[in-house]
Design a protein around this motif. Sequence first.
Motif, short mmCIF file in Angstrom:
data_model
loop_
_atom_site.label_atom_id
_atom_site.label_comp_id
_atom_site.label_asym_id
_atom_site.label_seq_id
_atom_site.Cartn_x
_atom_site.Cartn_y
_atom_site.Cartn_z
N GLN A 24 0.84 -1.20 0.00
CA GLN A 24 0.00 0.00 0.00
C GLN A 24 0.88 1.25 0.00
O GLN A 24 0.61 2.21 -0.71
CB GLN A 24 -0.94 -0.01 1.22
N GLU A 27 2.27 1.71 -3.49
CA GLU A 27 1.26 2.26 -4.40
C GLU A 27 1.08 3.76 -4.17
O GLU A 27 0.98 4.54 -5.12
CB GLU A 27 -0.07 1.52 -4.23
N THR A 28 1.06 4.15 -2.90
CA THR A 28 0.91 5.57 -2.57
C THR A 28 2.10 6.36 -3.10
O THR A 28 1.92 7.41 -3.73
CB THR A 28 0.79 5.75 -1.05
N ALA A 30 4.09 5.57 -5.58
CA ALA A 30 4.04 5.58 -7.05
C ALA A 30 3.06 6.64 -7.56
O ALA A 30 3.38 7.39 -8.49
CB ALA A 30 3.65 4.19 -7.57
N LYS A 31 1.89 6.74 -6.94
CA LYS A 31 0.90 7.75 -7.35
C LYS A 31 1.42 9.17 -7.07
O LYS A 31 1.28 10.06 -7.90
CB LYS A 31 -0.42 7.53 -6.62
N GLU A 32 1.99 9.36 -5.90
CA GLU A 32 2.52 10.69 -5.54
C GLU A 32 3.69 11.08 -6.43
O GLU A 32 3.80 12.24 -6.85
CB GLU A 32 2.93 10.72 -4.07
N ALA A 34 4.21 10.09 -9.50
CA ALA A 34 3.67 10.40 -10.83
C ALA A 34 3.09 11.82 -10.85
O ALA A 34 3.28 12.57 -11.82
CB ALA A 34 2.60 9.38 -11.22
N ALA A 35 2.43 12.21 -9.78
CA ALA A 35 1.87 13.56 -9.69
C ALA A 35 2.99 14.60 -9.66
O ALA A 35 2.89 15.66 -10.30
CB ALA A 35 0.98 13.69 -8.45
N SER A 38 4.45 14.92 -13.18
CA SER A 38 3.53 15.66 -14.04
C SER A 38 3.58 17.16 -13.74
O SER A 38 3.61 17.99 -14.65
CB SER A 38 2.10 15.16 -13.87
#
Length: 89
Positions: A24, A27-28, A30-32, A34-35, A38
Amino acid sequence: MRQLERRLGVALFDRTDRRLALTQAGETLAKEAAAVLSALELAVRRTRQAAVAVTNSWSRPNLESPRNCYTESTNASEPNRTPPTCTSS
């Protein structure tokens, strides 16, 4: 990756002999991440656009024929002639 896990103090992957899966926390992250990437790409794009806008707004001299601005004044047949001025575009 293990060095990053040690630095963060969390496991990012569930590791088994045959499998590797994000936890978990992984995953957190990886999402952060990516943000963040970007947002960085957008900041770079906007910075470059701002630089182009500033560059395009500067008044530039008309240098289509720069020799006319400087060499005509040295013409021996017209010793008192003043050089033409380069005009801004």
